[in-house]
Scaffold this active site. Structure first.
Site, short mmCIF file in Angstrom:
data_model
loop_
_atom_site.label_atom_id
_atom_site.label_comp_id
_atom_site.label_asym_id
_atom_site.label_seq_id
_atom_site.Cartn_x
_atom_site.Cartn_y
_atom_site.Cartn_z
N LYS A 1 -7.71 -7.07 -4.77
CA LYS A 1 -8.23 -7.62 -6.02
C LYS A 1 -9.23 -7.81 -6.38
O LYS A 1 -9.99 -7.44 -7.54
CB LYS A 1 -7.33 -8.95 -6.13
CG LYS A 1 -5.99 -8.90 -6.33
CD LYS A 1 -5.06 -10.02 -6.28
CE LYS A 1 -3.87 -9.78 -6.58
NZ LYS A 1 -3.35 -8.85 -7.71
N GLY A 2 -10.27 -8.21 -5.56
CA GLY A 2 -11.82 -8.32 -5.70
C GLY A 2 -12.48 -6.88 -5.87
O GLY A 2 -13.25 -6.83 -6.94
N GLY B 1 -2.28 4.77 -9.51
CA GLY B 1 -3.48 4.10 -8.98
C GLY B 1 -4.09 2.96 -9.45
O GLY B 1 -3.65 2.44 -10.62
N ALA C 1 -4.87 0.80 -18.52
CA ALA C 1 -4.76 1.11 -17.00
C ALA C 1 -3.45 1.55 -16.65
O ALA C 1 -3.16 2.24 -15.54
CB ALA C 1 -5.28 -0.24 -16.25
N ASN D 1 -0.03 -14.68 -14.14
CA ASN D 1 1.07 -13.98 -14.81
C ASN D 1 2.24 -14.85 -14.74
O ASN D 1 2.29 -15.98 -14.24
CB ASN D 1 1.30 -12.63 -14.17
CG ASN D 1 1.76 -12.82 -12.69
OD1 ASN D 1 2.13 -13.67 -12.02
ND2 ASN D 1 1.88 -11.60 -11.88
N SER E 1 -7.48 4.38 -12.30
CA SER E 1 -6.70 4.11 -13.55
C SER E 1 -7.50 3.48 -14.73
O SER E 1 -7.19 3.32 -15.61
CB SER E 1 -5.41 3.59 -13.27
OG SER E 1 -5.63 2.26 -13.07
N ASP F 1 -5.81 -6.85 -12.34
CA ASP F 1 -7.17 -7.15 -12.03
C ASP F 1 -7.95 -6.40 -13.40
O ASP F 1 -8.93 -6.97 -13.57
CB ASP F 1 -7.41 -6.23 -10.66
CG ASP F 1 -6.49 -6.69 -9.66
OD1 ASP F 1 -6.39 -7.93 -9.62
OD2 ASP F 1 -6.05 -5.92 -8.84
#
Length: 306
Positions: A47-48, A292, A287, A189, A296, A257
């Site tokens: 995620k980072g 990917g 995205a 989310n 993306s 992300d």
């Protein structure tokens, strides 16, 4: 280690960097069942790492504070960050193998993920303290929960005056009050919102947003997939829906992300919450139209017009 004399970073991402090992499947296996999948694909992720690449690709001046292993996956991640234009001076190497995410993607584009944190679990509060000069020149700092919670808490405590914290509690975990109070916004989310609210979730995103504000963050953004997003500002009490645009989803990996990175960047430029979220929704939509995670993510020129 860090050069604090240069211009401010638009975004500093403090978080995870993983190698994504992806297999396409017709359907996920039931317990005890084996299914055949596609050829294994290895992609840079976490995620980072995803957020840093997404922001840099859009044109944000971006730095990453993370930890990877001294191995082939770690080298892949460093190369992908540098290729996107991310400053990797804050990426520490060694201490454990690079983190890995095991991902299955079904024909609808939905994914299931198991993460082995590896070096991400060794990103420690002292690493944040050692990177103080990096935090000092960041307009916005973005964190997630694929690193230790005590490290996230250290980031919140170390924020310089005027620096904004964007936090996506993924994977969801209980957050200390002092961390929640620093979030501006808390980005969740539907699954993460329900987790954080427990039995007090309510039945509509608007109810979730108001209940989440009650936990202490300065603002809240709820991502709603194809339905767009909802933003709530604790200063004004305003809750505003942000519609999405219609696209054909191919792979949702990393879309959240990309959304969060775009949101954080635009907030750092001074945009309002709803305006920044409207841009971020279009980035997320772009995205999901490609496979990917990092590969993306769109450039600014590829973001659909409003």
């Amino acid at each position: 280690m860090y050069d604090s004399d240069h211009d401010r970073y638009d975004l500093l991402v403090v978080g995870s960097a993983n190698a994504d090992l992806v297999v396409g499947v017709e359907r996920r296996p039931a317990p005890g069942e084996t299914v055949l999948g596609s050829d294994l694909a290895v992609h840079p992720g976490g995620k980072g790492g995803n957020q840093a690449v997404a922001a840099a690709r859009l044109g944000a001046r971006t730095a990453l504070l993370a930890r990877v292993g001294d191995d082939a996956h770690g080298r892949l991640l460093l190369e992908s960050q540098r290729a996107a234009g991310v400053d990797t001076d804050g990426v520490l190497v060694g201490g454990a193998p690079t983190g890995v995410a095991l991902i299955t993607v079904d024909p609808s584009g939905d994914n299931s993920i198991v993460v082995s944190p590896g070096a991400n679990a060794r990103l420690a509060p002292e690493d944040v303290r050692a990177a103080g000069s990096l935090l000092a020149v960041a307009r916005v700092v973005s964190v997630q929960l694929e690193i230790p919670l005590e490290t996230v808490a250290e980031v919140a405590a170390a924020l310089p005056p005027g620096t904004r914290l964007v936090l996506n509690p993924s994977p969801p975990a209980p957050l200390p009050d002092r961390v929640l109070a620093a979030c501006d916004p808390l980005v969740v989310n539907e699954h993460e919102a329900r987790y954080m609210l427990g039995g007090a979730a309510g039945s509509t995103p608007g109810e979730w947003a108001r209940a989440l504000l009650g936990l202490g963050p300065k603002s809240v953004v709820i991502t709603l997939g194809a339905a767009g997003a909802l933003v709530a500002d604790g200063r004004t009490g305003d809750v505003v829906p942000v519609p999405s645009i219609a696209v054909e989803a191919v792979d949702t990996t990393g879309a959240g992300d990309a959304f969060t990175a775009a949101l954080a960047w635009r907030l750092g430029l001074g945009e309002g919450l709803a305006e920044a979220a409207a841009f971020a929704v279009r980035v997320g939509a772009a995205a999901v139209t490609r496979r990917g995670a990092q590969e993306s993510f769109p450039t600014a020129a590829e973001v659909p017009a409003p």
